[in-house]
Write a protein that holds these residues in place. Structure first.
Motif, PDB file in Angstrom:
ATOM      1  N   ASN A  29       0.816  -1.216   0.000  1.00 40.68           N
ATOM      2  CA  ASN A  29       0.000   0.000   0.000  1.00 40.68           C
ATOM      3  C   ASN A  29       0.844   1.257   0.000  1.00 40.68           C
ATOM      4  OD1 ASN A  29      -2.418  -1.428   0.082  1.00 40.68           O
ATOM      5  ND2 ASN A  29      -2.424  -1.486   2.309  1.00 40.68           N
ATOM      6  N   SER A  30       2.033   1.195   0.616  1.00 36.48           N
ATOM      7  CA  SER A  30       2.874   2.382   0.742  1.00 36.48           C
ATOM      8  C   SER A  30       4.344   1.985   0.728  1.00 36.48           C
ATOM      9  CB  SER A  30       2.553   3.124   2.041  1.00 36.48           C
ATOM     10  OG  SER A  30       3.481   4.166   2.249  1.00 36.48           O
ATOM     11  N   VAL A  31       5.144   2.789   0.043  1.00 42.32           N
ATOM     12  CA  VAL A  31       6.593   2.594   0.025  1.00 42.32           C
ATOM     13  C   VAL A  31       7.289   3.779   0.694  1.00 42.32           C
ATOM     14  CG1 VAL A  31       6.629   1.092  -1.996  1.00 42.32           C
ATOM     15  CG2 VAL A  31       6.784   3.564  -2.298  1.00 42.32           C
ATOM     16  N   GLY A  32       6.561   4.438   1.576  1.00 43.89           N
ATOM     17  CA  GLY A  32       7.125   5.602   2.260  1.00 43.89           C
ATOM     18  C   GLY A  32       7.321   6.747   1.282  1.00 43.89           C
ATOM     19  N   ASP A  33       8.469   7.389   1.381  1.00 43.15           N
ATOM     20  CA  ASP A  33       8.726   8.538   0.508  1.00 43.15           C
ATOM     21  C   ASP A  33       9.515   8.169  -0.745  1.00 43.15           C
ATOM     22  OD1 ASP A  33      11.114   7.979   1.750  1.00 43.15           O
ATOM     23  OD2 ASP A  33      11.532  10.044   2.366  1.00 43.15           O
ATOM     24  N   LYS A  34       9.736   6.874  -0.969  1.00 44.47           N
ATOM     25  CA  LYS A  34      10.481   6.454  -2.168  1.00 44.47           C
ATOM     26  C   LYS A  34       9.621   6.599  -3.411  1.00 44.47           C
ATOM     27  CE  LYS A  34      14.076   3.570  -0.333  1.00 44.47           C
ATOM     28  NZ  LYS A  34      14.833   2.345  -0.514  1.00 44.47           N
ATOM     29  N   LYS A  35      10.239   7.066  -4.460  1.00 46.66           N
ATOM     30  CA  LYS A  35       9.578   7.230  -5.760  1.00 46.66           C
ATOM     31  C   LYS A  35      10.187   6.240  -6.750  1.00 46.66           C
ATOM     32  CE  LYS A  35       7.386  10.985  -4.474  1.00 46.66           C
ATOM     33  NZ  LYS A  35       6.238  10.685  -3.677  1.00 46.66           N
ATOM     34  N   PRO A  36       9.396   5.761  -7.694  1.00 44.19           N
ATOM     35  CA  PRO A  36       9.976   4.859  -8.697  1.00 44.19           C
ATOM     36  C   PRO A  36      11.000   5.593  -9.557  1.00 44.19           C
ATOM     37  CG  PRO A  36       7.652   5.277  -9.170  1.00 44.19           C
ATOM     38  CD  PRO A  36       7.969   5.963  -7.898  1.00 44.19           C
ATOM     39  N   VAL A  37      12.071   4.896  -9.888  1.00 48.55           N
ATOM     40  CA  VAL A  37      13.080   5.420 -10.786  1.00 48.55           C
ATOM     41  C   VAL A  37      12.529   5.415 -12.202  1.00 48.55           C
ATOM     42  CG1 VAL A  37      15.382   4.976 -11.745  1.00 48.55           C
ATOM     43  CG2 VAL A  37      14.946   4.593  -9.326  1.00 48.55           C
ATOM     44  N   MET A  38      11.724   4.399 -12.492  1.00 49.26           N
ATOM     45  CA  MET A  38      11.162   4.253 -13.832  1.00 49.26           C
ATOM     46  C   MET A  38       9.900   3.410 -13.769  1.00 49.26           C
ATOM     47  SD  MET A  38      13.009   2.960 -17.298  1.00 49.26           S
ATOM     48  CE  MET A  38      13.999   4.437 -17.307  1.00 49.26           C
ATOM     49  N   SER A  39       9.009   3.695 -14.698  1.00 50.90           N
ATOM     50  CA  SER A  39       7.798   2.908 -14.864  1.00 50.90           C
ATOM     51  C   SER A  39       7.690   2.563 -16.345  1.00 50.90           C
ATOM     52  CB  SER A  39       6.586   3.723 -14.402  1.00 50.90           C
ATOM     53  OG  SER A  39       5.401   3.041 -14.718  1.00 50.90           O
ATOM     54  N   VAL A  40       7.534   1.284 -16.649  1.00 52.51           N
ATOM     55  CA  VAL A  40       7.372   0.837 -18.035  1.00 52.51           C
ATOM     56  C   VAL A  40       6.187  -0.111 -18.087  1.00 52.51           C
ATOM     57  CG1 VAL A  40       9.805   1.094 -18.663  1.00 52.51           C
ATOM     58  CG2 VAL A  40       9.010  -1.077 -17.753  1.00 52.51           C
ATOM     59  N   LYS A  41       5.663  -0.324 -19.271  1.00 58.31           N
ATOM     60  CA  LYS A  41       4.539  -1.246 -19.421  1.00 58.31           C
ATOM     61  C   LYS A  41       5.000  -2.448 -20.232  1.00 58.31           C
ATOM     62  CE  LYS A  41      -0.293  -1.543 -20.437  1.00 58.31           C
ATOM     63  NZ  LYS A  41      -1.521  -0.878 -20.721  1.00 58.31           N
ATOM     64  N   SER A  42       4.661  -3.619 -19.731  1.00 53.79           N
ATOM     65  CA  SER A  42       4.972  -4.821 -20.500  1.00 53.79           C
ATOM     66  C   SER A  42       3.991  -4.914 -21.666  1.00 53.79           C
ATOM     67  CB  SER A  42       4.890  -6.075 -19.621  1.00 53.79           C
ATOM     68  OG  SER A  42       3.593  -6.256 -19.098  1.00 53.79           O
ATOM     69  N   GLY A  43       4.447  -5.517 -22.749  1.00 57.09           N
ATOM     70  CA  GLY A  43       3.595  -5.683 -23.919  1.00 57.09           C
ATOM     71  C   GLY A  43       2.652  -6.863 -23.761  1.00 57.09           C
ATOM     72  N   LYS A  44       1.882  -7.141 -24.788  1.00 53.34           N
ATOM     73  CA  LYS A  44       0.966  -8.283 -24.755  1.00 53.34           C
ATOM     74  C   LYS A  44       1.722  -9.594 -24.593  1.00 53.34           C
ATOM     75  CE  LYS A  44      -2.707  -6.124 -27.349  1.00 53.34           C
ATOM     76  NZ  LYS A  44      -3.522  -6.071 -28.544  1.00 53.34           N
ATOM     77  N   ASP A  45       2.998  -9.581 -25.025  1.00 51.50           N
ATOM     78  CA  ASP A  45       3.841 -10.767 -24.862  1.00 51.50           C
ATOM     79  C   ASP A  45       4.487 -10.821 -23.477  1.00 51.50           C
ATOM     80  OD1 ASP A  45       5.634  -8.661 -25.084  1.00 51.50           O
ATOM     81  OD2 ASP A  45       6.769  -9.551 -26.748  1.00 51.50           O
ATOM     82  N   GLY A  46       4.143  -9.846 -22.615  1.00 50.05           N
ATOM     83  CA  GLY A  46       4.671  -9.799 -21.255  1.00 50.05           C
ATOM     84  C   GLY A  46       6.057  -9.185 -21.139  1.00 50.05           C
ATOM     85  N   LYS A  47       6.678  -8.860 -22.253  1.00 46.06           N
ATOM     86  CA  LYS A  47       8.069  -8.401 -22.233  1.00 46.06           C
ATOM     87  C   LYS A  47       8.181  -6.900 -21.948  1.00 46.06           C
ATOM     88  CE  LYS A  47       9.733 -12.076 -25.187  1.00 46.06           C
ATOM     89  NZ  LYS A  47      10.129 -12.900 -24.100  1.00 46.06           N
ATOM     90  N   PHE A  48       9.241  -6.551 -21.225  1.00 48.52           N
ATOM     91  CA  PHE A  48       9.546  -5.147 -20.932  1.00 48.52           C
ATOM     92  C   PHE A  48      11.057  -4.974 -20.831  1.00 48.52           C
ATOM     93  CE2 PHE A  48       9.565  -7.127 -16.799  1.00 48.52           C
ATOM     94  CZ  PHE A  48      10.588  -6.486 -16.112  1.00 48.52           C
ATOM     95  N   CYS A  49      11.509  -3.746 -21.008  1.00 47.90           N
ATOM     96  CA  CYS A  49      12.913  -3.381 -20.829  1.00 47.90           C
ATOM     97  C   CYS A  49      12.976  -1.971 -20.272  1.00 47.90           C
ATOM     98  CB  CYS A  49      13.681  -3.415 -22.147  1.00 47.90           C
ATOM     99  SG  CYS A  49      14.297  -5.050 -22.589  1.00 47.90           S
ATOM    100  N   ALA A  50      13.950  -1.729 -19.414  1.00 48.50           N
ATOM    101  CA  ALA A  50      14.164  -0.408 -18.828  1.00 48.50           C
ATOM    102  C   ALA A  50      15.659  -0.127 -18.774  1.00 48.50           C
ATOM    103  CB  ALA A  50      13.558  -0.344 -17.430  1.00 48.50           C
ATOM    104  N   ARG A  51      16.096   0.951 -19.425  1.00 50.83           N
ATOM    105  CA  ARG A  51      17.499   1.380 -19.352  1.00 50.83           C
ATOM    106  C   ARG A  51      17.697   2.086 -18.016  1.00 50.83           C
ATOM    107  NH1 ARG A  51      20.451   1.085 -23.965  1.00 50.83           N
ATOM    108  NH2 ARG A  51      19.279   0.765 -25.876  1.00 50.83           N
TER     109      ARG A  51
END
Length: 160
Positions: free
Chosen positions: A88-110
């Motif tokens: 529900n909560s991660v405190g004050d931490k913010k995500p470094v990045m948010s990406v969406k996986s495709g229909k094939d479930g695959k994702f990549c983040a530099r």
């Protein structure tokens, strides 16, 4: 005079060869390096227990589209969860990045070199089901010029 066409052909051939070698070196000098996290998001549902009386559902999981959030490494002591284990909560931490996986479930983040936690967004909250011995949540290490490959399994609707 006969040697003039031969000389021109020879010079043209040498020029084309030199040009092709230069192009080949230019392509070889620029390797594409990926540094970050790549993976597949899979959903497992239903009975995952082997049994002669009940058929086991597909154990590998089904690829799915999800928002994948990458945080600086999170520890269980820093988060709040509900009674079902959703974050529900991660405190004050913010995500470094948010990406969406495709229909094939695959994702990549530099990503830069570092330690990260990988979680997915579910309707009931953030979800991760992998922890290390220090209670870090789905820890992934990114090293210089390296690709870290992960498999994110969403199993809250499965029975084991």
């Amino acid at each position: 005079m006969r040697s003039l066409p031969v000389l021109v052909a020879l010079l043209l051939s040498l020029s084309l060869t030199a040009y092709a070698q230069k192009q080949s070196r230019r392509k070889a000098a620029k390797p594409v390096v990926f540094q970050g996290i790549c993976g597949t998001v899979l959903v497992k549902r239903g009975n995952q227990m082997p049994s002669p009386d009940s058929p086991q559902t597909k154990s590998g999981g089904s690829p799915t589209e999800r928002e994948v959030l990458i945080y600086p490494v999170l520890n269980m002591s820093e988060i709040e969860t509900d009674e079902n284990g959703f974050i529900n909560s991660v405190g004050d931490k913010k995500p470094v990045m948010s990406v969406k996986s495709g229909k094939d479930g695959k994702f990549c983040a530099r990503l830069p070199v570092g330690q990260y936690s990988v979680v997915v967004r579910e309707p009931k909250g953030l979800y991760a089901n992998l922890f290390d011995s220090k209670n870090d949540i789905f820890p992934v290490s990114v090293q210089k010029n390296r690709r870290s490959t992960v498999s994110v399994e969403i199993t809250h609707e499965a029975v084991f």
